[in-house]
Design a protein around this motif. Structure first.
Motif, PDB file in Angstrom:
ATOM      1  N   THR A  76       0.926  -1.129   0.002  1.00  0.00           N
ATOM      2  CA  THR A  76       0.049   0.127   0.075  1.00  0.00           C
ATOM      3  C   THR A  76       0.909   1.037   0.081  1.00  0.00           C
ATOM      4  OG1 THR A  76      -1.644  -1.145   1.260  1.00  0.00           O
ATOM      5  CG2 THR A  76      -1.849   1.229   1.314  1.00  0.00           C
ATOM      6  N   VAL A  77       0.795   2.027  -0.942  1.00  0.00           N
ATOM      7  CA  VAL A  77       1.364   3.485  -1.034  1.00  0.00           C
ATOM      8  C   VAL A  77       0.425   4.380  -0.941  1.00  0.00           C
ATOM      9  CG1 VAL A  77       2.812   4.744  -2.659  1.00  0.00           C
ATOM     10  CG2 VAL A  77       2.956   2.224  -2.772  1.00  0.00           C
ATOM     11  N   ARG A  78       0.996   5.320  -0.058  1.00  0.00           N
ATOM     12  CA  ARG A  78       0.119   6.588   0.351  1.00  0.00           C
ATOM     13  C   ARG A  78       1.270   7.914   0.472  1.00  0.00           C
ATOM     14  NH1 ARG A  78      -3.548   4.143  -1.105  1.00  0.00           N
ATOM     15  NH2 ARG A  78      -4.851   3.218   0.251  1.00  0.00           N
ATOM     16  N   ASP A  79       0.942   9.044  -0.158  1.00  0.00           N
ATOM     17  CA  ASP A  79       1.903  10.101  -0.227  1.00  0.00           C
ATOM     18  C   ASP A  79       3.199   9.722  -0.951  1.00  0.00           C
ATOM     19  OD1 ASP A  79      -0.170  11.749   1.067  1.00  0.00           O
ATOM     20  OD2 ASP A  79       0.655  10.834   2.775  1.00  0.00           O
ATOM     21  N   GLY A  80       3.290   8.819  -1.953  1.00  0.00           N
ATOM     22  CA  GLY A  80       4.326   8.424  -2.628  1.00  0.00           C
ATOM     23  C   GLY A  80       5.296   7.625  -2.046  1.00  0.00           C
ATOM     24  N   LYS A  81       4.962   6.942  -0.738  1.00  0.00           N
ATOM     25  CA  LYS A  81       5.791   5.979   0.129  1.00  0.00           C
ATOM     26  C   LYS A  81       5.129   4.920   0.583  1.00  0.00           C
ATOM     27  CE  LYS A  81       8.091  10.078   1.852  1.00  0.00           C
ATOM     28  NZ  LYS A  81       8.327  11.033   3.044  1.00  0.00           N
TER      29      LYS A  81
END
Length: 163
Positions: A76-81
């Protein structure tokens, strides 16, 4: 005595064969050149301009070599991280326990591909989906070295919907 009749043979079939071989050779050479040019032109992306979204999920299957990243992960990627990485098999659960930060975003895989190409790796290839995101990345820095290969298969890619 038996009479032998000699008739001149036409050279047309021979000319047609040679012409066909020359045409096929030229056609094959042209295809390889344009493919190589297209691959060189798109060092990190497919011809479809794909921009990594800030939020998405995907499944990564990483195999080959003795790299730290082996196994199947749901990422899972959020805010590019990478916000969350779940190991889906014993090998990947071990990786997540030991080094949770080693699981990359898709953008991280594309950066690794670009670096391998800059380093003139023996193999640095990718296959792309219709929307442009990579489906498979294959790397081998030195074909004569043992265990320096990496093969990443990306599946179940889902951009996050904004709500």
């Amino acid at each position: 005595m038996t009479a032998v009749r000699v008739t001149p043979r036409s050279s047309l079939p021979r000319v047609a064969l040679i012409g066909g071989l020359l045409w096929a050779t030229a056609a094959c050479a042209g295809t390889g050149t344009s493919t190589e040019a297209a691959e060189a032109k798109s060092s990190t992306h497919s011809s479809t301009a794909w921009e990594e979204p800030a939020a998405y999920t995907y499944t990564l299957n990483s195999t080959e070599g003795e790299r730290a990243l082996i196994g199947t992960f749901r990422v899972t990627v959020r805010d590019g991280k990478v916000a969350k990485a779940v190991g889906l098999d014993e090998e990947s659960r071990r990786v997540v326990r030991r080094s949770p930060g080693v699981v990359p975003t898709i953008g991280g895989l594309l950066k690794e591909l670009a670096q391998a190409r800059r380093d003139d790796a023996d193999t640095a290839e990718a296959e792309y989906a219709a929307d442009g995101h990579p489906l498979r990345v294959t790397l081998d820095w030195d074909e004569n070295a043992v265990d320096d290969e990496a093969r990443y298969v990306i599946s179940a890619y889902e951009p996050a919907t904004s709500s």
